[in-house]
Design a protein around this motif. Sequence first.
Motif, PDB file in Angstrom:
ATOM      1  N   PHE A   1     -18.656 -10.945   0.552  1.00 52.88           N
ATOM      2  CA  PHE A   1     -19.532 -10.453   1.621  1.00 52.88           C
ATOM      3  C   PHE A   1     -20.928 -10.238   1.034  1.00 52.88           C
ATOM      4  O   PHE A   1     -21.112  -9.437   0.124  1.00 52.88           O
ATOM      5  CB  PHE A   1     -18.943  -9.150   2.164  1.00 52.88           C
ATOM      6  CG  PHE A   1     -19.765  -8.449   3.221  1.00 52.88           C
ATOM      7  CD1 PHE A   1     -20.767  -9.091   3.934  1.00 52.88           C
ATOM      8  CD2 PHE A   1     -19.508  -7.109   3.527  1.00 52.88           C
ATOM      9  CE1 PHE A   1     -21.506  -8.436   4.911  1.00 52.88           C
ATOM     10  CE2 PHE A   1     -20.233  -6.438   4.496  1.00 52.88           C
ATOM     11  CZ  PHE A   1     -21.237  -7.097   5.189  1.00 52.88           C
ATOM     12  N   ILE A   2     -21.903 -10.976   1.552  1.00 52.02           N
ATOM     13  CA  ILE A   2     -23.303 -10.770   1.173  1.00 52.02           C
ATOM     14  C   ILE A   2     -23.890  -9.763   2.152  1.00 52.02           C
ATOM     15  O   ILE A   2     -23.961 -10.019   3.353  1.00 52.02           O
ATOM     16  CB  ILE A   2     -24.116 -12.079   1.216  1.00 52.02           C
ATOM     17  CG1 ILE A   2     -23.445 -13.144   0.352  1.00 52.02           C
ATOM     18  CG2 ILE A   2     -25.550 -11.835   0.741  1.00 52.02           C
ATOM     19  CD1 ILE A   2     -24.120 -14.513   0.444  1.00 52.02           C
ATOM     20  N   THR A   3     -24.309  -8.598   1.647  1.00 53.68           N
ATOM     21  CA  THR A   3     -24.709  -7.484   2.506  1.00 53.68           C
ATOM     22  C   THR A   3     -26.049  -6.910   2.084  1.00 53.68           C
ATOM     23  O   THR A   3     -26.444  -7.023   0.916  1.00 53.68           O
ATOM     24  CB  THR A   3     -23.643  -6.373   2.470  1.00 53.68           C
ATOM     25  OG1 THR A   3     -24.096  -5.239   3.212  1.00 53.68           O
ATOM     26  CG2 THR A   3     -23.368  -5.919   1.035  1.00 53.68           C
ATOM     27  N   GLN A   4     -26.720  -6.271   3.035  1.00 57.83           N
ATOM     28  CA  GLN A   4     -27.977  -5.578   2.728  1.00 57.83           C
ATOM     29  C   GLN A   4     -27.714  -4.222   2.078  1.00 57.83           C
ATOM     30  O   GLN A   4     -28.640  -3.581   1.583  1.00 57.83           O
ATOM     31  CB  GLN A   4     -28.809  -5.412   4.000  1.00 57.83           C
ATOM     32  CG  GLN A   4     -28.526  -4.177   4.838  1.00 57.83           C
ATOM     33  CD  GLN A   4     -27.199  -4.218   5.596  1.00 57.83           C
ATOM     34  OE1 GLN A   4     -26.387  -5.126   5.418  1.00 57.83           O
ATOM     35  NE2 GLN A   4     -26.968  -3.230   6.451  1.00 57.83           N
ATOM     36  N   GLY A   5     -26.477  -3.768   2.082  1.00 64.43           N
ATOM     37  CA  GLY A   5     -26.142  -2.495   1.438  1.00 64.43           C
ATOM     38  C   GLY A   5     -26.070  -1.324   2.383  1.00 64.43           C
ATOM     39  O   GLY A   5     -26.230  -0.173   1.957  1.00 64.43           O
ATOM     40  N   GLY A   6     -25.817  -1.568   3.668  1.00 65.52           N
ATOM     41  CA  GLY A   6     -25.620  -0.459   4.601  1.00 65.52           C
ATOM     42  C   GLY A   6     -24.331   0.280   4.279  1.00 65.52           C
ATOM     43  O   GLY A   6     -23.342  -0.330   3.848  1.00 65.52           O
ATOM     44  N   LEU A   7     -24.334   1.590   4.483  1.00 67.12           N
ATOM     45  CA  LEU A   7     -23.182   2.410   4.116  1.00 67.12           C
ATOM     46  C   LEU A   7     -21.925   1.990   4.865  1.00 67.12           C
ATOM     47  O   LEU A   7     -20.847   1.860   4.276  1.00 67.12           O
ATOM     48  CB  LEU A   7     -23.489   3.883   4.392  1.00 67.12           C
ATOM     49  CG  LEU A   7     -22.391   4.890   4.059  1.00 67.12           C
ATOM     50  CD1 LEU A   7     -22.014   4.818   2.586  1.00 67.12           C
ATOM     51  CD2 LEU A   7     -22.819   6.306   4.423  1.00 67.12           C
ATOM     52  N   GLN A   8     -22.038   1.763   6.178  1.00 66.44           N
ATOM     53  CA  GLN A   8     -20.854   1.398   6.959  1.00 66.44           C
ATOM     54  C   GLN A   8     -20.318   0.020   6.550  1.00 66.44           C
ATOM     55  O   GLN A   8     -19.102  -0.182   6.473  1.00 66.44           O
ATOM     56  CB  GLN A   8     -21.170   1.409   8.457  1.00 66.44           C
ATOM     57  CG  GLN A   8     -21.243   2.800   9.060  1.00 66.44           C
ATOM     58  CD  GLN A   8     -22.506   3.543   8.673  1.00 66.44           C
ATOM     59  OE1 GLN A   8     -23.596   2.993   8.741  1.00 66.44           O
ATOM     60  NE2 GLN A   8     -22.366   4.784   8.252  1.00 66.44           N
TER      61      GLN A   8
ATOM     62  N   GLY B   1     -24.966  -7.760  -3.155  1.00 66.94           N
ATOM     63  CA  GLY B   1     -25.925  -6.885  -2.488  1.00 66.94           C
ATOM     64  C   GLY B   1     -27.332  -7.446  -2.487  1.00 66.94           C
ATOM     65  O   GLY B   1     -27.821  -7.928  -3.509  1.00 66.94           O
ATOM     66  N   MET B   2     -27.982  -7.356  -1.315  1.00 63.65           N
ATOM     67  CA  MET B   2     -29.338  -7.863  -1.146  1.00 63.65           C
ATOM     68  C   MET B   2     -30.134  -6.827  -0.341  1.00 63.65           C
ATOM     69  O   MET B   2     -30.303  -6.953   0.869  1.00 63.65           O
ATOM     70  CB  MET B   2     -29.283  -9.212  -0.413  1.00 63.65           C
ATOM     71  CG  MET B   2     -30.577  -9.997  -0.406  1.00 63.65           C
ATOM     72  SD  MET B   2     -30.387 -11.553   0.543  1.00 63.65           S
ATOM     73  CE  MET B   2     -29.234 -12.457  -0.471  1.00 63.65           C
TER      74      MET B   2
END
Length: 515
Positions: A355-362, A376-377
């Motif tokens: 999963f490539i994610t912006q790093g949101g907590l949810q 993480g991006m």
Amino acid sequence: MFAMFRLLCFSIIVAVANSANIFAIFSVPSISHQLVFQPIWRELSLRGHKVTVVTPNPLNDPTLTNLTEINVSYVYGTVSLQFLIDNSNLMPDQLVSMSVDHYVKPLIESQLNHSDVMKILKDNNSHFDLVISEMICSPAFGFAYKFNAPLVGMLSFSDLSAAFLAIGNPLHPILNPDMLLGYGKQLSFWQRVMSTYSQIRYVLRYDYEIMPELDRIARKYFGDDMPYLGDIEKNVSIILTTHNFITSKPKPTVPALIEIGNVHLKKNVKLPQDLQKELDKATNGVIYFSLGSNVKSANISSQLRNVIISSFAELPYTILWKWETDHLPGKPDNVITRKWLPQEAVLAHPNVKAFITQGGLQSMEEAIYYRKPLIGMPFFADQMKNVRSIAEHGIGVALNTDTLTKEKLKSAILEVVNDKKYKEKISELSDLMWDQPMSGLDTAIWWIEYVIRHKGAKHLRSPLLDLPLYQYLLLDVLAFVFGVIATTLGLLYAAYIYTKPVIQGVVGKNKVKSN
């Protein structure tokens, strides 16, 4: 039979007595914020409480007969968090100050001017037993004054300095630096210096600039008889804050700061049929790419977009990309785009490898629950800190969008997919995260009803809130200690100066006698 009837009547009376009239306002127009709170107001209504909620994302569930939702979805078109993305290099106090001007003020005023909200404001007979509000929209605390009701604060992220100040939780610039600084577990010397400097600036600016401005906004709607907004904030009964030990380090907390987590997870969410077929046939593996609800993939720079596209084109995997427009320029054949995706259902699919994610907590909580390693991006706010924690905990790789190249992104994806250590580590952390005595939702509901039962929670109030700053920082004690030391040294020096001639005379006479 008569005994059963009496028992039924008693149960009805108890249920009515225990039900409360609750007013809640969840102002932030971001689905990631609202998803955390929706299960809470839903569960409260199911438990028999009469709940009135101001929200930009109503549930619109006709079966919830105790729930009244005031739909303020129009605010989605009035505010934007782009200024935070564009100014992410500023100090936390500067970002919070900008947020008041560009975000909180227009947002809260727009909602307070809603006809249904104004009707409640102007009705002197309106009564509520409890007020629930997001902590980052402080002017809404005025509802607690209007209804003379206890206040419960909520946060959809952890480690916000303003919330710590409100609840009297100790702030430590080294152990728990402000989340907006984006620091990791271990701080370098200069990071410790900057964190200390940042915290001093934040406290002074919040007390002497930000809170007075928020108070001025609140008085426009709740009247000049309202107590100072900062005093209302510091009388909040409890604060419920989403938390997990991956994105937030362990910290000492006062009893009124209640950490909850994983509230929003629905589980057993189904994929649309067409997407189910696409993922089922992607036996080579799927990489899921989403930047969340606040950062739009369609709004990133063309340079960054081209880097991402060129990297995806060289991968042997199917890429599922949350892209918010109808057309992705230069879309490779292995990329599938959708404007919106049921993220939990996607992450639950066995063919999804990373999963490539912006790093949101949810998003991180969902990835950990479904055991999907991360790339993480980050772009702004707590995303920097969250993505740093991905690398620190060994559950993925952190990337910097400012220096990202095709090779770096491709290498990171291949590493996370092919190295088993990332899958093993995130599975281990998933087991730890879910080994809890109570679910996050049950914890939240129990504490909210606790405040209702006891008409507040003043006994949980931290004594720190009543201490002057100089006493909290031990400045008077240090001044006394240094004063005693200085006085003692001064007296010793004066005694030495006074007795020096006498001593020299005695020594001189002794020398003459010996000669």
